[in-house]
Design an enzyme around this catalytic site. Structure first.
Site, PDB file in Angstrom:
ATOM      1  N   TYR A 136       0.825  -1.213   0.000  1.00 50.20           N
ATOM      2  CA  TYR A 136       0.000   0.000   0.000  1.00 50.20           C
ATOM      3  C   TYR A 136       0.856   1.258   0.000  1.00 50.20           C
ATOM      4  O   TYR A 136       0.403   2.321  -0.412  1.00 50.20           O
ATOM      5  CB  TYR A 136      -0.911   0.027   1.232  1.00 50.20           C
ATOM      6  CG  TYR A 136      -2.225  -0.698   1.072  1.00 50.20           C
ATOM      7  CD1 TYR A 136      -2.259  -2.040   0.739  1.00 50.20           C
ATOM      8  CD2 TYR A 136      -3.430  -0.030   1.274  1.00 50.20           C
ATOM      9  CE1 TYR A 136      -3.464  -2.708   0.617  1.00 50.20           C
ATOM     10  CE2 TYR A 136      -4.639  -0.696   1.153  1.00 50.20           C
ATOM     11  CZ  TYR A 136      -4.651  -2.028   0.816  1.00 50.20           C
ATOM     12  OH  TYR A 136      -5.848  -2.673   0.698  1.00 50.20           O
ATOM     13  N   LYS A 187       3.386 -15.290   2.229  1.00 53.07           N
ATOM     14  CA  LYS A 187       3.696 -16.164   1.096  1.00 53.07           C
ATOM     15  C   LYS A 187       5.207 -16.354   1.071  1.00 53.07           C
ATOM     16  O   LYS A 187       5.895 -15.937   0.126  1.00 53.07           O
ATOM     17  CB  LYS A 187       3.185 -15.538  -0.209  1.00 53.07           C
ATOM     18  CG  LYS A 187       1.680 -15.681  -0.409  1.00 53.07           C
ATOM     19  CD  LYS A 187       1.244 -17.104  -0.753  1.00 53.07           C
ATOM     20  CE  LYS A 187       1.580 -17.467  -2.184  1.00 53.07           C
ATOM     21  NZ  LYS A 187       1.154 -18.872  -2.501  1.00 53.07           N
ATOM     22  N   ASP A 220      -2.669 -18.110   1.003  1.00 55.22           N
ATOM     23  CA  ASP A 220      -3.726 -18.728   0.195  1.00 55.22           C
ATOM     24  C   ASP A 220      -4.403 -19.856   0.975  1.00 55.22           C
ATOM     25  O   ASP A 220      -5.624 -20.011   0.948  1.00 55.22           O
ATOM     26  CB  ASP A 220      -3.187 -19.217  -1.163  1.00 55.22           C
ATOM     27  CG  ASP A 220      -1.971 -20.123  -1.048  1.00 55.22           C
ATOM     28  OD1 ASP A 220      -1.310 -20.131   0.012  1.00 55.22           O
ATOM     29  OD2 ASP A 220      -1.674 -20.844  -2.027  1.00 55.22           O
ATOM     30  N   ASP A 244      -6.238  -7.141   4.102  1.00 60.12           N
ATOM     31  CA  ASP A 244      -7.400  -6.508   3.458  1.00 60.12           C
ATOM     32  C   ASP A 244      -8.328  -7.591   2.906  1.00 60.12           C
ATOM     33  O   ASP A 244      -9.541  -7.572   3.116  1.00 60.12           O
ATOM     34  CB  ASP A 244      -6.900  -5.593   2.328  1.00 60.12           C
ATOM     35  CG  ASP A 244      -8.042  -4.903   1.604  1.00 60.12           C
ATOM     36  OD1 ASP A 244      -8.962  -4.421   2.285  1.00 60.12           O
ATOM     37  OD2 ASP A 244      -8.017  -4.856   0.361  1.00 60.12           O
ATOM     38  N   ASP A 248     -12.103  -9.321   4.639  1.00 55.25           N
ATOM     39  CA  ASP A 248     -13.409  -9.297   3.968  1.00 55.25           C
ATOM     40  C   ASP A 248     -14.036 -10.689   3.988  1.00 55.25           C
ATOM     41  O   ASP A 248     -15.239 -10.839   4.220  1.00 55.25           O
ATOM     42  CB  ASP A 248     -13.281  -8.825   2.506  1.00 55.25           C
ATOM     43  CG  ASP A 248     -13.613  -7.345   2.343  1.00 55.25           C
ATOM     44  OD1 ASP A 248     -13.371  -6.588   3.300  1.00 55.25           O
ATOM     45  OD2 ASP A 248     -14.109  -6.959   1.267  1.00 55.25           O
TER      46      ASP A 248
END
Ligand code: IPM
Ligand code: MG
Length: 350
Positions: A136, A187, A220, A244, A248
């Site tokens: 970001y 990751k 993942d 983020d 959600d």
């Protein structure tokens, strides 16, 4: 000194924040509350989504409760003028690096989830999202024209030891007051920033938190596990972008994005930034349909984490539970109450 700065913002932000304000005025009439423009409405009034005065007021308050910012109207504006840039600058300017996003399944709403009741009943997951670093904020970032036609876009994911350590420390400390389990998601199988993340979390754990259980998980796989068996998690710490996305997904487990509050915290003694995670919902803005509970629960977190009034926070939480138990439902929860009526239901329960 302002206790609580309200930044209702755009879209449904003003509607839901107005209900949180009523709750604040009821449970804490002595609170000094101030309100300012922020996001698209500030851009329209002052030419910038976050003025220097508003940032200074945020840093000078004890807690900031934000509504939402809406970028849809401003999609063509340069990135640094967009309402979203105001939000990122507010987070960075307040140095609130640890974003607590709880996903709590209220018993009355276990059937509102898209997952089966037996998977979400009793869910109490806390995502700790790194909020002021990573892709970001990393540079370089640009889009350039290529000589042979076409363009090339670059974003940069970047983390330092110190940035990883401070957010991981928040996660470990939180876990100690909960079920003592931290999952750290990255990751590390493909990204160097993921490798560093895993090393720093491992070292910090050995040094300061050997009593807490630590599990490393690839981001993942974390996404898959969140929808497969969300109750295996207690605290899940991860970077800005993965946080983020995963938050959600976790939010939806609870039945509605309209239920999820968040707290963004910096070093001890600094003001916290509280925001519902639902966004501005331009499709229903101004119609009185929005669920104000995420905003009211964000206020609850502000009383707990910044205003040193845990009993007041407990009262608000209990009132929300009572209102839901009594059947109060806005449209997102399958009911027909308006935003104000849901506020009324919480006030009645208080
Ligand atoms: C969130 C939102 C923001 C983010 C947007 C509005 C910039 O999606 O708080 O999750 O990406 O952080
Ligand atoms: Mg988001």
């Amino acid at each position: 000194m302002t206790d609580l700065l309200l930044l209702p913002g755009d879209g449904i932000g003003p509607e839901v924040t107005a209900q949180a304000r009523r709750v604040a005025e009821t449970v804490a009439p002595d609170l000094k509350i101030e309100e300012r423009l922020f996001g698209g409405c500030s851009l329209a009034a002052y030419g910038t989504p976050l003025t220097d005065e508003t940032l200074a007021a945020a840093k000078g308050a004890r807690a900031v409760l934000m509504g939402a910012v809406d970028g849809t109207q401003w999609a063509g504006a340069p990135r640094d003028k967009r309402p979203e840039a105001g939000l990122l600058n507010l987070r960075a300017g307040m140095e609130v690096y640890a974003n607590l996003r709880p996903a709590l399944c209220f018993p009355a709403l276990a059937d509102a989830s898209t997952l089966k009741r037996h998977l979400v009943e009793g869910l109490d997951l806390m995502i700790v999202r790194e909020l002021t670093g990573g892709i970001y904020f990393g540079s370089p970032r640009f889009i350039e024209d290529l000589p042979g036609g076409g363009r090339r876009a670059v974003d940069t994911q970047v983390y330092t030891t110190a940035e990883i350590e401070r957010v991981a420390r928040v996660a470990f400390q939180l876990a100690r007051g909960r079920r003592n389990l931290v999952h750290s998601a990255e990751k590390s199988n493909v990204m160097d920033s993921g490798l560093l993340w895993r090393q720093v979390v491992t070292d910090l754990h050995a040094r300061e938190f050997p009593d807490v259980r630590l599990e490393h998980i690839l981001a993942d796989n974390a996404a898959m596990q969140i929808v497969r068996d969300p109750r295996q998690f207690d605290v899940l710490v991860t970077d800005n972008l993965f946080g983020d996305i995963l938050s959600d997904a976790a939010a939806m487990l609870t039945g509605s994005l309209g239920m999820l509050p968040s707290a963004a915290l910096g070093d001890a003694g600094r003001p916290g930034l509280y925001e519902p995670i639902h966004g501005s919902a331009p499709d229903i803005a101004g119609q009185g349909l929005a669920n104000p509970l995420a905003s009211i629960l964000s206020l609850e977190m502000a009383f707990r984490w910044s205003l040193d009034r845990p009993e007041t926070a407990d009262r608000i939480l209990a009132a929300v539970v009572r209102a839901l138990d009594a059947g109060a439902r806005t449209r997102d929860l399958g009911g027909s109450l308006t935003t104000v009526q849901m506020g009324d239901a919480v006030l009645a329960a208080l």
